[in-house]
Design an enzyme around this catalytic site. Structure first.
Site, PDB file in Angstrom:
ATOM      1  N   CYS A  79       0.831  -1.201   0.000  1.00  9.14           N
ATOM      2  CA  CYS A  79       0.000   0.000   0.000  1.00  9.14           C
ATOM      3  C   CYS A  79       0.874   1.263   0.000  1.00  9.14           C
ATOM      4  O   CYS A  79       1.478   1.582  -1.010  1.00  9.14           O
ATOM      5  CB  CYS A  79      -0.988  -0.050   1.169  1.00  9.14           C
ATOM      6  SG  CYS A  79      -2.372   1.109   1.005  1.00  9.14           S
ATOM      7  N   HIS A 101      -3.084  -5.248   1.544  1.00  9.97           N
ATOM      8  CA  HIS A 101      -2.435  -5.546   2.819  1.00  9.97           C
ATOM      9  C   HIS A 101      -2.452  -7.049   3.139  1.00  9.97           C
ATOM     10  O   HIS A 101      -3.310  -7.512   3.894  1.00  9.97           O
ATOM     11  CB  HIS A 101      -3.156  -4.811   3.951  1.00  9.97           C
ATOM     12  CG  HIS A 101      -3.042  -3.332   3.904  1.00  9.97           C
ATOM     13  ND1 HIS A 101      -2.057  -2.653   4.574  1.00  9.97           N
ATOM     14  CD2 HIS A 101      -3.785  -2.403   3.267  1.00  9.97           C
ATOM     15  CE1 HIS A 101      -2.199  -1.361   4.353  1.00  9.97           C
ATOM     16  NE2 HIS A 101      -3.236  -1.182   3.559  1.00  9.97           N
ATOM     17  N   GLU A 117      -0.692  -8.582   5.189  1.00  9.85           N
ATOM     18  CA  GLU A 117      -0.460  -8.744   6.626  1.00  9.85           C
ATOM     19  C   GLU A 117      -1.747  -8.706   7.440  1.00  9.85           C
ATOM     20  O   GLU A 117      -1.742  -9.068   8.625  1.00  9.85           O
ATOM     21  CB  GLU A 117       0.521  -7.673   7.133  1.00  9.85           C
ATOM     22  CG  GLU A 117      -0.034  -6.277   7.248  1.00  9.85           C
ATOM     23  CD  GLU A 117      -0.133  -5.495   5.941  1.00  9.85           C
ATOM     24  OE1 GLU A 117      -0.474  -4.298   6.001  1.00  9.85           O
ATOM     25  OE2 GLU A 117       0.116  -6.071   4.850  1.00  9.85           O
TER      26      GLU A 117
END
Length: 190
Positions: free
Chosen positions: A79, A172, A174
């Site tokens: 991002c 994202h 994560e």
């Protein structure tokens, strides 16, 4: 096994650290150039790209990251991290690494309320779709000849790409329970 750093000046660096630790990957938070010297790869997390750039400049990290990456260190931006890595932001001007031959449009989907999730095919994963989380996400408007597109949205907009030791995702990984992108990046340390 080499150590993976996560740029920890701003943004969601803690989430990347948690994924790496779950994978058993040695990792450390990078806040200063001397921290960067102790890692073999670096992740630049999502957050606010202008702030990440300003703080990286202030702490002497921007040039240190550029030098290490040009020398072959694997670098992954998610991002805002992807924005910080790009060579071109169109009309936007901010501190950037200017490493990856991509043109990025910031906040391509609008405000926070326009955040969304979707399942994406990823060209380097042959085991199903990847559930992607987009939060005030950018998109890659164009890529240079040496950039491989890894994923596009259904409308054709590019959201993941790779160039040599550079990896960029507009979303994202994560924030999901799927560690495949982190595993893929760690494999680059070699």
């Amino acid at each position: 096994m080499g150590s993976t750093g996560v740029l920890a000046v701003q943004g969601d660096f803690t989430e990347h650290v948690h994924v790496l630790r779950r994978l058993g990957q040695p990792c450390r938070e990078v806040r200063l150039p001397e921290d960067l010297g102790k890692v073999d790869a670096l992740i630049i997390p999502g957050g606010e790209s202008t702030t990440i750039g300003k703080l990286s400049d202030r702490f002497g990290l921007t040039e240190a990251i550029r030098e290490r990456t040009l020398a072959g260190m694997p670098l992954w931006g998610t991002c805002a991290g992807m924005i910080f890595m790009a060579k071109d932001l169109g009309a936007h001007r901010q501190s950037m690494l200017q490493l990856m031959d991509i043109t990025v449009e910031r906040n391509a989907f609008g405000a926070q309320l326009d955040s969304f999730e979707t399942d994406l095919p990823i060209s380097v994963f042959d085991d199903g779709l990847f559930h992607a989380v987009f939060i005030r996400a950018p998109v890659i408007e164009s890529v240079g000849a040496s950039v491989d597109v890894l994923s596009k949205l259904k409308d054709g907009r590019i959201v993941a790409a790779e160039q040599d030791n550079l990896l960029a995702t507009a979303f994202h990984p994560e924030l999901t329970d799927d560690p495949r992108f982190h595993e893929y990046f760690v494999d680059k340390i070699g």
